[in-house]
Write an enzyme that holds these catalytic residues in place. Structure first.
Site, short mmCIF file in Angstrom:
data_model
loop_
_atom_site.label_atom_id
_atom_site.label_comp_id
_atom_site.label_asym_id
_atom_site.label_seq_id
_atom_site.Cartn_x
_atom_site.Cartn_y
_atom_site.Cartn_z
N LYS A 1 6.67 -3.33 -4.85
CA LYS A 1 8.07 -2.87 -4.85
C LYS A 1 8.74 -3.11 -3.50
O LYS A 1 9.81 -3.69 -3.44
CB LYS A 1 8.12 -1.38 -5.23
CG LYS A 1 9.52 -0.81 -5.29
CD LYS A 1 10.33 -1.45 -6.41
CE LYS A 1 11.75 -0.90 -6.51
NZ LYS A 1 12.58 -1.77 -7.35
N LYS B 1 14.46 -12.31 -12.71
CA LYS B 1 14.06 -11.21 -13.61
C LYS B 1 13.06 -11.71 -14.65
O LYS B 1 12.03 -11.08 -14.90
CB LYS B 1 15.27 -10.59 -14.34
CG LYS B 1 16.23 -9.78 -13.52
CD LYS B 1 15.70 -8.47 -13.01
CE LYS B 1 14.99 -8.59 -11.71
NZ LYS B 1 15.67 -8.47 -10.47
N ASN C 1 -1.28 1.73 5.87
CA ASN C 1 -0.40 0.74 5.25
C ASN C 1 0.16 -0.11 6.39
O ASN C 1 0.65 0.43 7.37
CB ASN C 1 0.72 1.48 4.50
CG ASN C 1 1.84 0.56 4.04
OD1 ASN C 1 1.66 -0.65 3.98
ND2 ASN C 1 2.99 1.14 3.74
N GLY C 2 0.05 -1.43 6.25
CA GLY C 2 0.56 -2.31 7.31
C GLY C 2 -0.50 -3.36 7.64
O GLY C 2 -1.45 -3.56 6.87
N GLU D 1 9.56 -12.75 -13.01
CA GLU D 1 8.79 -11.63 -12.46
C GLU D 1 8.00 -10.89 -13.51
O GLU D 1 6.88 -10.46 -13.28
CB GLU D 1 9.74 -10.60 -11.83
CG GLU D 1 10.18 -10.86 -10.46
CD GLU D 1 11.04 -9.71 -9.94
OE1 GLU D 1 10.58 -9.01 -9.05
OE2 GLU D 1 12.16 -9.51 -10.44
N GLU E 1 19.64 -14.72 -10.26
CA GLU E 1 19.08 -13.38 -10.43
C GLU E 1 18.41 -13.26 -11.80
O GLU E 1 17.32 -12.67 -11.93
CB GLU E 1 20.18 -12.32 -10.25
CG GLU E 1 19.81 -10.90 -10.61
CD GLU E 1 18.61 -10.35 -9.83
OE1 GLU E 1 18.15 -10.99 -8.87
OE2 GLU E 1 18.11 -9.28 -10.22
N ARG F 1 4.57 0.81 -6.15
CA ARG F 1 4.66 -0.05 -4.97
C ARG F 1 3.80 -1.30 -5.13
O ARG F 1 3.99 -2.27 -4.40
CB ARG F 1 4.22 0.73 -3.73
CG ARG F 1 5.10 1.91 -3.41
CD ARG F 1 4.49 2.77 -2.35
NE ARG F 1 4.41 2.12 -1.07
CZ ARG F 1 5.39 2.10 -0.16
NH1 ARG F 1 6.51 2.72 -0.42
NH2 ARG F 1 5.24 1.50 0.98
N TRP G 1 -2.99 -2.67 -1.52
CA TRP G 1 -2.53 -4.00 -1.95
C TRP G 1 -3.17 -4.96 -0.95
O TRP G 1 -2.78 -5.00 0.22
CB TRP G 1 -1.01 -4.03 -1.88
CG TRP G 1 -0.36 -5.18 -2.58
CD1 TRP G 1 -0.07 -5.27 -3.92
CD2 TRP G 1 0.16 -6.37 -1.98
NE1 TRP G 1 0.58 -6.44 -4.17
CE2 TRP G 1 0.74 -7.14 -3.01
CE3 TRP G 1 0.20 -6.87 -0.68
CZ2 TRP G 1 1.34 -8.37 -2.79
CZ3 TRP G 1 0.79 -8.11 -0.46
CH2 TRP G 1 1.35 -8.85 -1.51
N HIS H 1 21.56 -34.06 -11.91
CA HIS H 1 21.08 -34.76 -10.71
C HIS H 1 19.55 -34.80 -10.64
O HIS H 1 18.99 -34.99 -9.57
CB HIS H 1 21.65 -34.09 -9.44
CG HIS H 1 23.13 -34.26 -9.33
ND1 HIS H 1 23.73 -35.47 -9.09
CD2 HIS H 1 24.14 -33.36 -9.47
CE1 HIS H 1 25.05 -35.32 -9.06
NE2 HIS H 1 25.32 -34.04 -9.30
N CYS I 1 0.82 -1.21 0.00
CA CYS I 1 0.00 0.00 0.00
C CYS I 1 0.86 1.26 0.00
O CYS I 1 1.98 1.26 0.50
CB CYS I 1 -0.87 0.05 1.25
SG CYS I 1 -1.83 -1.43 1.51
#
Ligand code: M6R
Length: 589
Positions: free
Chosen positions: A584, A472, A99-100, A475, A468, A27, A73, A491, A2
């Site tokens: 974010k 990318k 927010n939280g 996402e 990494e 965000r 969010w 394996h 949020c």
């Protein structure tokens, strides 16, 4: 997560809130709303993007000079209009954005319902305006009631609250980011600085348990723990609003990828005294832990290989979310190096908290100065990357890798040599982000866009790069991408390789023979081999040339994949800046 913004002053508030919401979009959110106070509250909220809501409800068409706004969010309660913020009390006299997560909201809600309060949605936030209302009923004023309500909340919050009958905004934080903006024409409060950066660069960082009262021309801060009014320093930021704007770029992601030419250089411009102190702390420590989440964790992993190779030093690399399981090893002599772009990642803050309880020293590498992490660390180094708006970490990652690499050089007494090597990268990064390279990578993206699965392999430093790179691609393109250490495919996962399965292979001089032999194993099962390598090889079906820069390879090898991920998203018609389901800064555990 949020985002919140509020303003009180002499300017028309609706455009300020609207633009603030647009700047908070990165965000991650699923609904948004604004409330303006002008002879009562005028509230507009809905699910969807800020622009869509504006088209539907005209968010700019509310006059007034104080108001608060929110991008939500969803955590508690589905994505519905009723659950969108702002929320109100029964009498619609109090309004709140938050927010939280309020962990004890069920219990609070039960009590409030018993006392006759009527709730419209299912969020945890909605208990806050009702709680304030309930306390005000007992004769206390708005400020006291808000403070009392905050004291009964468990969990994390950044809150803005207004009362219909008083011209003020109350802003409070505990565990979620909130910063104040001070200008000649009024006061702002927001989740982060870009939300109001076009209006002021004068800011006040709030501490946990701070409750600020903002009026047109003043602000006062009270701290709930200290139970008294406190002075908070008025600071300024040297960020430029242009850094938080797309400019001529179609997306922030591409802008931020291109900015790496400069940001890597800025990352290695450190105050030598602070850097030396950090290096001394590393030398003095009995046990060093490198801690981060997502991309920042991958930067830690890269650093662990370099520290082992160059400095003959063992460090423990731990995912921040797993860190509490390692706290048994911590002592007052341990050093925790926390790496984070935002400085607000809940898992990282929790890790730091558990380190602190054991008396360990905490040093952080952070991009957002003034964030919770910089304020809870014993010392910090800035990544100097400027605001990163795209949900995907690109420039902050290469800044982390560059800075950690500089630290490794400094640790072995080769600071000047390291700085020279990292400075030299300028040319290489400039070339890798050029249009001609981007066009070449677009050809690859066209070949891969319809694939469902993709594998990536590397060894040593290149294994961390592969991890990494996979993140990318996943996402932003939603293609399943999985990274392996070169020796690991055989394996088990080799069973998944069939004709045409793409496999990206990261090659460096150091591990050329071994990784190429792993790539041949994939190729002989029909795999389509993409080489990220200084030299071409007959086994590559597609080759992207990168320079051989040894310990700095992680920087130059990730850039083509950042571009590939971007191109895949664009070709698939996806929004590279705001991938689905992601935020974010992940401010919840
Ligand atoms: O702000 P932080 O560096 O602490 O964030 C950590 C992760 O949430 C972040 O790197 C995330 O994995 C990014 N979306 C990666 O692109």
């Amino acid at each position: 997560m949020c985002g919140i913004i509020g303003y009180i002053g002499s300017k028309n508030v609706a455009p300020l809130l609207f633009n603030g919401l647009k700047r908070l979009e990165y965000r991650g959110y699923d609904s948004a709303g604004v409330v303006v106070s002008q002879d009562g509250f005028h509230i507009k909220k809905d699910i969807g993007k800020v622009d869509e809501i504006n088209q539907k409800l005209n968010l700019l068409d509310i006059s007034g000079t104080s108001g608060i706004a929110h991008t939500r969010w969803a955590t508690h309660g589905g994505v519905t209009k009723d659950n969108a913020h702002p929320h109100m009390d029964c009498e619609e006299k109090i309004t709140v954005v938050h927010n939280g997560i309020i962990e004890n909201y069920q219990e609070l809600k039960r009590n409030l319902v018993t006392a006759g309060h009527r709730f419209k949605g299912q969020t945890d936030t909605e208990v806050i305006p009702h709680l304030i209302e309930e306390i005000m009923k007992r004769g206390r004023n708005f400020s006291d009631s808000t403070t009392a309500a905050l004291k009964s909340l468990e969990g994390s919050y950044a809150i803005l609250a207004m009362n219909k009958n008083e011209r003020k905004i109350i802003a409070a934080r505990k565990g979620s980011p909130l910063v104040l903006g001070v200008s000649d024409t009024g006061h702002f409060a927001a989740s982060d600085i870009p939300a109001f950066l076009e209006h002021t660069k004068t800011i006040v960082y709030m501490n946990d348990y701070d409750v600020a009262e903002l009026t047109d021309n003043s602000f006062r801060v009270f701290n709930l723990l200290e139970n008294r009014e406190v002075q908070r320093k008025i600071d300024s930021v040297d960020w430029d609003i242009k850094q938080a704007e797309r400019g001529d770029f179609q997306h922030f992601m591409l802008k931020e990828i291109s900015e790496q030419v400069e940001t890597i250089q800025k990352a290695i411009q450190q105050d030598k005294k602070i850097l030396d102190d950090v290096i001394q702390s590393i030398r003095n420590a009995h046990g060093v832990f490198l801690v981060g989440s997502g991309t920042s964790y991958h930067a830690c992993l890269e650093a662990s290989y370099v520290l082992s190779k160059v400095n003959r030093m063992h460090v423990n690399v731990v995912l921040a979310s797993e860190f509490p399981n390692y706290e048994h090893f911590l002592t007052s002599k341990s050093l925790v190096i926390a790496v984070s772009q935002s400085g607000e990642t809940a898992d990282v803050l929790e890790a730091v908290k558990s380190a602190k309880t054991k008396g360990s020293k905490v040093i952080s590498l952070v991009n957002v100065i003034g964030s919770s992490l910089t304020r809870t660390s014993d010392a910090f180094l800035s990544l100097n990357a400027g605001p990163e708006i795209c949900v995907l970490a690109t420039k902050s990652y290469t800044s982390q890798v560059a800075l950690l690499s500089l630290m490794s050089y400094a640790l072995s007494g080769k600071y000047d040599e390291g700085k020279k090597k990292l400075t030299y990268l300028w040319n290489e990064v400039y070339h890798l982000t050029s249009l001609s390279v981007r066009e070449k990578i677009k050809e690859l993206a066209e070949k891969l866009q319809d694939k469902d699965h993709l594998f990536l392999i590397g060894r040593g430093l290149q294994y961390a790069t592969a991890l990494e790179a996979a993140l990318k691609i996943k996402e932003v393109s939603y293609i399943h991408a999985e990274a392996f250490a070169g020796g690991e495919l055989k394996h088990g996962t080799m069973a998944l390789i069939e004709k045409g399965t793409p496999c990206i292979v990261f090659v460096s001089e150091e591990n050329e023979k071994e990784i190429l032999s792993n790539a041949i194993e994939v190729k002989s099962r029909g795999g389509y081999i993409i080489g990220i390598s200084p030299k071409n090889n007959e086994i590559f079906d597609f080759w992207i040339k990168v320079p051989e820069v040894h310990n700095e390879n992680p920087i130059v090898q990730i850039i083509p994949i950042q571009i590939l991920a971007y191109q895949l998203a664009v070709l698939k018609g996806l929004d590279p800046d705001r991938p689905r389901n992601l935020a974010k800064s992940v401010t919840v555990k």
